[in-house]
Structure formats: structure tokens, C-alpha cells
Design a protein around this motif. Structure first.
Motif, short mmCIF file in Angstrom:
data_model
loop_
_atom_site.label_atom_id
_atom_site.label_comp_id
_atom_site.label_asym_id
_atom_site.label_seq_id
_atom_site.Cartn_x
_atom_site.Cartn_y
_atom_site.Cartn_z
N TRP A 57 0.84 -1.21 0.00
CA TRP A 57 0.00 0.00 0.00
C TRP A 57 0.87 1.25 0.00
CZ3 TRP A 57 -4.76 1.74 -0.76
CH2 TRP A 57 -5.14 2.96 -0.19
N ASP A 58 1.85 1.27 0.88
CA ASP A 58 2.71 2.45 0.95
C ASP A 58 3.61 2.55 -0.27
OD1 ASP A 58 1.79 3.69 3.21
OD2 ASP A 58 2.97 2.47 4.56
N TYR A 59 3.92 1.40 -0.87
CA TYR A 59 4.71 1.43 -2.09
C TYR A 59 3.88 2.04 -3.22
CZ TYR A 59 7.03 -0.29 -6.27
OH TYR A 59 7.62 -0.38 -7.50
N LEU A 60 2.61 1.59 -3.30
CA LEU A 60 1.75 2.10 -4.38
C LEU A 60 1.36 3.55 -4.15
CD1 LEU A 60 -0.54 -1.00 -4.92
CD2 LEU A 60 1.29 -0.21 -6.39
N ASN A 61 1.35 3.98 -2.89
CA ASN A 61 0.97 5.35 -2.57
C ASN A 61 2.17 6.28 -2.46
OD1 ASN A 61 -1.92 5.68 -2.35
ND2 ASN A 61 -1.77 4.11 -0.78
N ALA A 62 3.31 5.83 -2.92
CA ALA A 62 4.49 6.70 -2.86
C ALA A 62 4.19 8.00 -3.61
CB ALA A 62 5.68 5.98 -3.50
N PRO A 63 4.51 9.14 -3.00
CA PRO A 63 4.14 10.43 -3.60
C PRO A 63 4.59 10.59 -5.05
CG PRO A 63 5.28 10.76 -1.50
CD PRO A 63 5.25 9.30 -1.75
N GLU A 64 5.77 10.07 -5.34
CA GLU A 64 6.30 10.22 -6.69
C GLU A 64 5.39 9.52 -7.71
OE1 GLU A 64 10.33 9.03 -6.89
OE2 GLU A 64 10.64 9.88 -8.87
N ARG A 65 4.95 8.32 -7.33
CA ARG A 65 4.10 7.54 -8.23
C ARG A 65 2.74 8.20 -8.39
NH1 ARG A 65 0.41 3.57 -7.52
NH2 ARG A 65 0.18 2.13 -9.26
N LEU A 66 2.14 8.63 -7.26
CA LEU A 66 0.83 9.27 -7.32
C LEU A 66 0.88 10.53 -8.19
CD1 LEU A 66 -0.67 9.04 -3.74
CD2 LEU A 66 -1.08 7.59 -5.71
N GLU A 67 1.96 11.28 -8.01
CA GLU A 67 2.10 12.53 -8.77
C GLU A 67 2.16 12.23 -10.27
OE1 GLU A 67 4.59 15.97 -7.27
OE2 GLU A 67 5.78 15.20 -8.91
N LYS A 68 2.91 11.20 -10.61
CA LYS A 68 3.06 10.83 -12.01
C LYS A 68 1.71 10.40 -12.59
CE LYS A 68 5.82 7.74 -14.70
NZ LYS A 68 6.42 6.42 -14.57
N LEU A 69 0.98 9.57 -11.83
CA LEU A 69 -0.32 9.09 -12.30
C LEU A 69 -1.31 10.24 -12.42
CD1 LEU A 69 -0.72 5.78 -10.29
CD2 LEU A 69 -0.06 6.06 -12.67
N ALA A 70 -1.30 11.13 -11.42
CA ALA A 70 -2.25 12.24 -11.43
C ALA A 70 -2.00 13.16 -12.60
CB ALA A 70 -2.17 13.01 -10.11
N SER A 71 -0.74 13.37 -12.94
CA SER A 71 -0.48 14.28 -14.06
C SER A 71 -0.73 13.56 -15.38
CB SER A 71 0.95 14.82 -13.99
OG SER A 71 1.86 13.79 -14.29
N GLN A 72 -0.47 12.26 -15.40
CA GLN A 72 -0.62 11.51 -16.66
C GLN A 72 -2.09 11.31 -17.00
OE1 GLN A 72 1.76 8.01 -16.59
NE2 GLN A 72 1.01 7.26 -18.55
N TYR A 73 -2.90 10.91 -16.04
CA TYR A 73 -4.28 10.53 -16.35
C TYR A 73 -5.29 11.61 -16.00
CZ TYR A 73 -2.27 5.95 -17.08
OH TYR A 73 -1.51 4.93 -17.54
N LEU A 74 -4.97 12.48 -15.07
CA LEU A 74 -5.94 13.49 -14.67
C LEU A 74 -5.50 14.90 -15.04
CD1 LEU A 74 -6.59 12.04 -11.12
CD2 LEU A 74 -7.99 11.71 -13.14
N GLY A 75 -4.33 15.03 -15.60
CA GLY A 75 -3.84 16.35 -15.99
C GLY A 75 -3.67 17.29 -14.83
N MET A 76 -3.36 16.75 -13.66
CA MET A 76 -3.25 17.60 -12.47
C MET A 76 -1.83 18.14 -12.31
SD MET A 76 -5.47 15.37 -9.86
CE MET A 76 -6.17 16.44 -8.65
N VAL A 77 -1.75 19.33 -11.74
CA VAL A 77 -0.44 19.94 -11.44
C VAL A 77 -0.42 20.27 -9.96
CG1 VAL A 77 0.00 20.89 -13.73
CG2 VAL A 77 -1.33 22.20 -12.08
N PRO A 78 0.76 20.43 -9.36
CA PRO A 78 0.81 20.82 -7.94
C PRO A 78 0.04 22.12 -7.71
CG PRO A 78 2.98 20.16 -8.68
CD PRO A 78 2.10 20.18 -9.89
N SER A 79 -0.74 22.16 -6.66
CA SER A 79 -1.59 23.34 -6.45
C SER A 79 -0.77 24.50 -5.90
CB SER A 79 -2.71 23.00 -5.48
OG SER A 79 -2.19 22.82 -4.20
N ALA A 80 -1.17 25.68 -6.29
CA ALA A 80 -0.51 26.89 -5.81
C ALA A 80 -1.17 27.34 -4.51
CB ALA A 80 -0.62 27.99 -6.87
#
Lengths: 134, 579
Positions: A57-80
Motif C-alpha cells: 500500500w505504501d509502495y503504491l501510494n508513494a508520492p512520486e508515483r501518485l504525482e506521475k499518475l495524477a499528471s498523466q491521467y488526470l492532468g493535475m499539477v501541484p496546487s498553488a
């Protein structure tokens, strides 16, 4: 000398009863002990499994991975910082239930001029487009 | 005995004596039996009720022992978990299977060896055969950490001399993200680096109770810091970089990044350099970042106003040594101007005012002359001139001649900005919050609250009007100081090899966090117009870190009515505006 006196018989009976009871108890204890041992082994195996799942769970929830998935599939960027609000006063405590709301609208007590989802769609689409450009 | 008397005639004389003796013996035997049973009863009562039912401690001990027996991890390499402040796993032990051989009962060594090489191409046939040769041995490791599929294949070989043993192996779910902090272990579960090494025995002994070791680190912030520090290093083609986020009041380390890093799962694959922890082990001449400390030393020891002026029109000559400014202002500067334009001449003059003894004792109070205590064994020994001359005082004011670790600089900045009490950096979270708070409130004072406030204003001025303008984040009042130091190569300062750093505190009115970013040997790029100074390299990275930290920590952007640097603007002439 009377061999079968009441006291002798009763004490023999008593001893037999206690003996039987002791045997039964010891069998019970052995059974329960083996059961407990099995349970413990199960607990150990399950907790080992939990450990593994937690690690996964913690491996899959690693911030780096989540960030990559969020930007790849949801087009999300870090919030200001300016996108973050902690002022919740514009949000009402409790919304009227659906039945109440539709009853009120039907009776004409309130006018439903809130934007429908269909109205919002172009807006949402443009927002997403804008974000993708960023 | 009563019935004997009832049914028989009284016995007299010699026989009566013998009977009396027999009676006595029977009573004696009975007494012994009664006593024995009594003792047993008491003991049973003691064991079952006194020690068993009411003694919780003994029960849990027994339970733990039983559990340990069931798990059979007496001599395995199981270690307690290491978690971050939010409970995210940084290191955990998982059960894996290993293969060993018992040569004595092996049936067909050549065939077994041949089949094994098919399953494990990395094992050599000859080597296996040699291992099976020694029939006296009952235990030879063949392969550690095998997969279930491999295990299945081995069982198909069917040789009784092949057996498995469950072992624990260390896993690091966050990979290289926290590699320098958490460290790694060898195959037998001995900590070789980082927390794994420094807390080796505790992690071993806590394995049975599964009590994890909680660090002060926040994985999310660690990721943000690593991402931005890495980006800065890449942008300016640095050879390495470091970053640190610390709580200004407690000294808790929220994130610490040293790049390049390594994969703790396979530490042997990396060369020795990535193991080097730039934050804890590396000591650097920090350059102008040190002006925070020399300025604070002056404000603390001498009763001078912020309107004090320094003539920086000419390079400062002392003996054979000349101190120059990177961007000469060619005019008389006030103290805030010296700080915001980062004038070496002005700071050296301030050092002369402070005096060698005062400056040295101030640096000592900040801990720049001692090895820091920071919950890790791997900390660097600071370097400073053993034979301290007057000239060393001048250079030490702008961070030359004294080399300290990023950890020490960040801790010292936290000490200066948090109101003036000494901060002890820590990486392992104290379980007792009350005790930890007491420790903070009883920390020794290094600078007065007034000096601390002045320093915060000065640091804010650097970001609003000075060299650190790229570190500003709208909504968070950021204060900071740039530092660009030339590295010593072959005993001389090399103009093309620098260490660019930026240390920031925010919100500057009452700082919560101190952020440090450093890039080792940055090279100028097109975007920076040929500059590779801290204001271009490290300050923007710090700004990005702070901006992202805000959203993770739920800190809303706040518009302040009066900027912290406002009271200083009266001392600042706006004519000389440049980078």
C-alpha cells in the motif's frame, strides 16, 4: 471389619469423580491448547500478510508515483497556495434534502436558478483545456 | 481408627505398646501426607491465581514468548518498522524464503546441481557441486530470497537434501526517496547506514513487539523537496545537491535530501559517492549565508542601531589579503543594505566591530565548532582554523574559512529566527510530546528576542529588495539569505566551482519552517543570463518548495497589511537596484 462402609464407598466414588473430572479437564486443556496454537499460527500468518499488504500500500501510494499518475491521467499539477482556501463560511452547514428542495421548487416557494451540470460542462472543459496548456 | 477400638477387646500389656507405636507411625505418615498435599495446594493456588490470573505482566510475557515461538523468528533478521511522522512505512521486514542444502542426506548431487542451475542461471554448476561435496556439513546456503515459483520448481527436483528456511528481508517501500536518512541493512539484517545503523539494536529488540520507530520526516514534504532540489541541480548541471526542511521551534527534521542518492534495496550496485549524505556528513564553506550569523553576532554583542553605516567603496585590505564585493555598490551602505546586497566588505567591517572573541564565542554557541548531535551516526566534523587569526574573523563573517554541514546551518538559522532559543535538530520523534515541549521551553537562549526580530526583518528584506527576490512566494512571507561560495580546489579558491545555497524561513513574522536548498557546482545556463549564483540557482527552488509545502500542510496564503521588511526601508536607498 466392614469393607463397604458408606464413607469408604462415598470417598471412592468421590475420588473416581474427581479423577474423571481431572481427566476431562486435562483433555479439554490439551484440545484448547492445540486450538490456540493453530489460532496463533493463523494470527502470525495473517499479520505477516497484513505487513506485506501495508508495505505494498505504501509502495503504491508513494508520492512520486501518485504525482506521475495524477499528471498523466488526470492532468493535475501541484496546487498553488492561492488555490487553497480554509474559509468555509460560504458553504452552508446543511443543505435541504432532495425531497424538500423539489417540493419547495414545485410549490414556487423558491426559484431554481442554480446552474445545471449541462450548463457547467463547457466551463469545465475550458478549465481542463487551460490546465493542459500549463 | 475409632472403629478399631469399638469392635475389639481392649489390648493390654506388651501388645498394647506395639499397637501404640503403630498408631503413632500411622498418624505421623498421615501428617506428612496432609502437609505435602497442603504444600501442593498452596503452590497450585499461587501458580494459577496469584501468578496467573492477576499478574497481567506475566501473562503478556508468556503470550509474547508463545507468539515468538509460533513465528519462529528467534534468530531471523526481523527488525521493527521505521515509519514517518504520519505512519507511512519507510522500512519494513517481510518474510521471504531461502534455499539451503544438507549435503549429508543428498541423494544425487550432480543431477541436483544441474537442475538447480536451470532454475537459477546465476549459480554455477561447479560451485554447487563443491558445496555438496562436504558430506560432514549439514547446512550450506544456496540461494537467499527465492520466489514462490522458484520454490515450487525446487520441490519438483525432489532431493531430500534441499530445504527451505523462512527469513526476513528488509523492504523500503519509498525506494530511494529516504535512502540517506533510513539507510539500509546487510542480508543478515544488520543496519549498515542511516537510522538502520544508528538504531540497530533498538530495531532488533523491538521486532518481537512490532513497536515501530517513528521519524519526524514527512514523506510528502520529502518528495517535494527532492523533486525541486533535483530540478535545480539538473537545470544548472550541478554535481550534487542537498535540501533540508526543519521545524523552526522544535528542530524536527521534516525532510532531508542529498543527491545523488541510491536504492537502499540494492546498495551494493551504487558507487561509494551516492552513499555520502551531503546534509549530515558534508561540510561546506557556506559563503554569504553565514552573514545571518555574523550580523546577528554584531547586533547581539554591540549596542548599535540598524542605521549604522559601512564604507564599502574600496576593497578591504588587511595585510596581503584583499576582500572584494561580487557586485560592488561603490557607496556607503547602511547595515540592512550590507545584508541585502550581501556585501563582503561591509560584513567584514561588521566582523571587525564585533571582535574576534565575540564572534568566535557566538559561533561556538551556535554549535559551528562541534560535531552536531542529530540522531544519526553519520555527521560531519565542522572545519575551522585551529590557529585563528584576526583575518579569519573577517573571512568567517561571510562564510569562508569555516566549513559546516547544511544541518548545522539550518539548525542555527532556526535558532536565530525562532525567537532566539537554541534548536537541537532531531530525526526520531520523541514519544512524549509534553516532555519534548518542556525541552524546547528550557532550551538555552542564544540571541535576544529583539535581535531575532531584527534578523527576521533583514532576511525578509533580502527577499523583497535584495539578492533573494526569486524566493518570494505570494501569500507566505518568506525571508532568507543567499550564499554563493567558491570551492577550494587544490588549495586555492576556484572561481568556476561554487556551492550555491539559499536558506529561507517562513512565515517570517513567526517562522514555522526553515528551508535550506544547496546545489554543488552549478553551471550557468541561458535562462540565468550566465549566472550560477544562489539567487538564480537555489532561491527559485526554495520558492517552489515553500509554495508546494503550503498546500500539503494546509497553510492558506495570507495577505499581510504590513510587510515585515517595512521598518527597514527607511535605511535602504532605492538607487542601487540590481540583482
Amino acid at each position: 471389619m466392614k469393607l463397604f462402609r458408606l464413607s469408604v464407598i462415598s470417598s471412592l466414588l468421590c475420588a473416581a469423580c474427581f479423577g474423571g473430572f481431572l481427566f476431562w479437564t486435562s483433555q479439554q486443556v490439551q484440545q484448547i491448547e492445540s486450538k490456540v496454537k493453530n489460532e496463533r499460527r493463523d494470527i502470525a500468518s495473517v499479520s505477516e500478510h497484513i505487513r506485506m499488504l501495508k508495505a505494498e500500500w505504501d509502495y503504491l501510494n508513494a508520492p512520486e508515483r501518485l504525482e506521475k499518475l495524477a499528471s498523466q491521467y488526470l492532468g493535475m499539477v501541484p496546487s498553488a497556495p492561492k488555490n487553497l482556501s480554509t474559509d468555509f463560511t460560504p458553504i452552508p452547514e446543511e443543505l435541504p434534502s432532495m425531497e424538500d428542495a423539489s417540493a419547495l421548487t414545485a410549490s414556487g416557494a423558491i426559484e431554481d436558478d442554480s446552474p445545471q451540470l449541462t450548463d457547467l460542462l463547457p466551463e469545465l472543459a475550458s478549465m481542463q483545456g487551460g490546465q493542459a496548456k500549463q | 481408627m475409632k472403629h478399631l477400638k469399638d469392635n475389639t477387646a481392649p489390648i493390654m500389656g506388651q501388645r498394647s505398646g506395639a499397637l501404640g507405636l503403630a498408631h503413632g507411625r500411622v498418624y505421623f505418615l498421615m501428617a506428612i501426607f496432609v502437609l505435602a498435599f497442603f504444600v501442593i495446594t498452596v503452590r497450585v493456588y499461587d501458580l494459577m491465581l496469584l501468578q496467573g490470573a492477576f499478574n497481567e505482566e506475566a501473562k503478556t510475557k508468556l503470550y509474547e514468548r508463545r507468539m515468538a515461538e509460533t513465528v519462529e523468528d528467534q534468530d531471523s533478521a526481523k527488525r521493527a518498522d521505521i515509519i514517518d511522522r504520519n505512519g507511512v512505512l519507510l522500512a519494513t521486514s517481510l518474510k521471504i524464503t531461502s534455499l539451503y542444502a544438507d549435503p549429508k542426506i543428498m541423494v544425487d548431487p550432480p543431477e541436483t546441481a544441474q537442475l538447480l542451475t536451470k532454475i537459477f542461471p546465476d549459480l554455477s554448476y561447479g560451485d554447487l557441486l563443491k558445496k555438496f561435496e562436504d558430506k560432514k556439513k549439514r547446512f550450506v546456503w544456496l540461494k537467499r530470497n527465492i520466489t514462490p515459483a522458484q520454490q515450487n520448481a525446487i520441490m519438483y527436483i525432489g532431493d531430500p537434501g534441499l530445504a527451505f528456511r523462512d527469513e526476513y528481508k528488509r523492504f523500503y517501500p519509498q525506494g530511494s526517496l529516504t535512502s540517506h536518512l533510513v539507510g539500509f541493512t546487510n542480508i543478515d539484517g544488520k543496519g549498515l547506514a542511516g537510522i538502520e545503523r544508528s538504531y540497530n539494536s533498538i530495531l532488533r529488540s523491538n521486532a518481537a513487539t512490532d513497536e515501530p520507530l517513528r521519524l519526524t520526516v514527512d514523506t510528502r514534504l520529502q518528495h517535494i523537496l527532492r523533486r525541486e532540489v533535483e530540478a535545480a541541480q539538473k537545470d544548472f548541471s550541478g554535481i550534487g545537491s542537498a535540501g533540508l526542511i526543519m521545524e523552526a521551534k522544535t528542530g524536527n527534521i521534516l525532510a532531508a535530501v542529498s543527491l545523488p542518492d541510491f536504492d537502499p534495496q540494492h546498495p551494493q550496485n551504487s558507487e561509494s559517492a551516492p552513499m555520502f549524505n551531503r546534509v549530515f556528513q558534508g561540510v561546506y564553506e557556506m559563503g554569504s549565508t553565514f552573514k545571518i550569523f555574523s550580523t546577528a553576532a554584531l547586533l547581539e554583542t554591540k549596542n548599535i542601531g540598524l542605521g549604522q553605516t559601512f564604507d564599502v567603496r574600496q576593497p578591504l585590505k588587511r595585510g596581503n589579503f584583499t576582500i572584494k564585493d561580487f557586485h560592488p555598490e561603490n557607496r556607503i551602505l547602511t547595515l540592512p543594505e550590507v545584508f541585502m546586497y550581501s556585501s563582503n566588505i561591509g560584513t567584514a567591517l561588521m566582523g571587525e566591530m564585533t571582535g574576534t572573541a565575540n564572534l568566535k564565542s557566538f559561533y561556538r554557541k551556535l554549535g559551528f565548532f562541534d560535531k552536531p548531535v542529530a540522531d544519526l551516526d553519520e555527521v560531519g566534523q565542522p572545519l575551522y582554523p585551529k590557529n585563528w587569526r584576526e583575518l579569519n574573523t573577517l573571512t568567517a563573517t561571510y562564510g569562508h574559512g569555516v566549513a559546516v554541514s547544511p544541518l548545522q546551518v539550518t539548525g542555527a538559522v532556526a535558532t536565530i529566527v525562532n525567537g532566539g532559543t537554541k534548536v537541537m535538530p532531531s530525526l526520531v520523534q520523541a514519544p512524549d510530546i509534553v516532555q519534548a515541549k518542556e525541552k524546547i521551553s528550557s532550551a538555552p537562549r542564544v540571541v535576544s528576542a529583539q535581535t531575532s526580530e531584527n534578523m527576521r526583518r533583514l532576511m525578509r528584506l533580502v527577499v523583497t529588495n535584495g539578492t533573494g527576490r526569486k524566493a518570494d512566494v505570494e501569500g507566505f512571507e518568506v525571508g532568507g539569505k543567499t550564499g554563493t561560495a567558491e570551492k577550494i580546489v587544490g588549495g586555492r579558491y576556484d572561481h568556476n566551482k561554487r556551492v550555491a545555497s539559499f536558506v529561507a524561513a517562513f512565515p517570517i513574522e513567526e517562522p514555522e519552517y526553515v528551508v535550506f536548498v544547496m546545489v554543488d557546482e552549478p553551471k550557468p545556463n541561458k535562462k540565468s543570463y550566465g549566472y550560477a549564483t544562489a539567487g538564480w540557482v537555489a532561491a527559485p527552488a526554495a520558492a517552489r518548495v515553500i509554495s508546494n509545502m503550503g498546500s500539503v500542510l494546509g497553510m492558506p496564503a495570507v495577505e499581510v497589511a504590513h510587510d515585515a521588511a517595512e521598518p527597514l526601508l527607511q535605511y535602504v536607498s532605492t538607487k542601487g537596484g540590481h540583482e
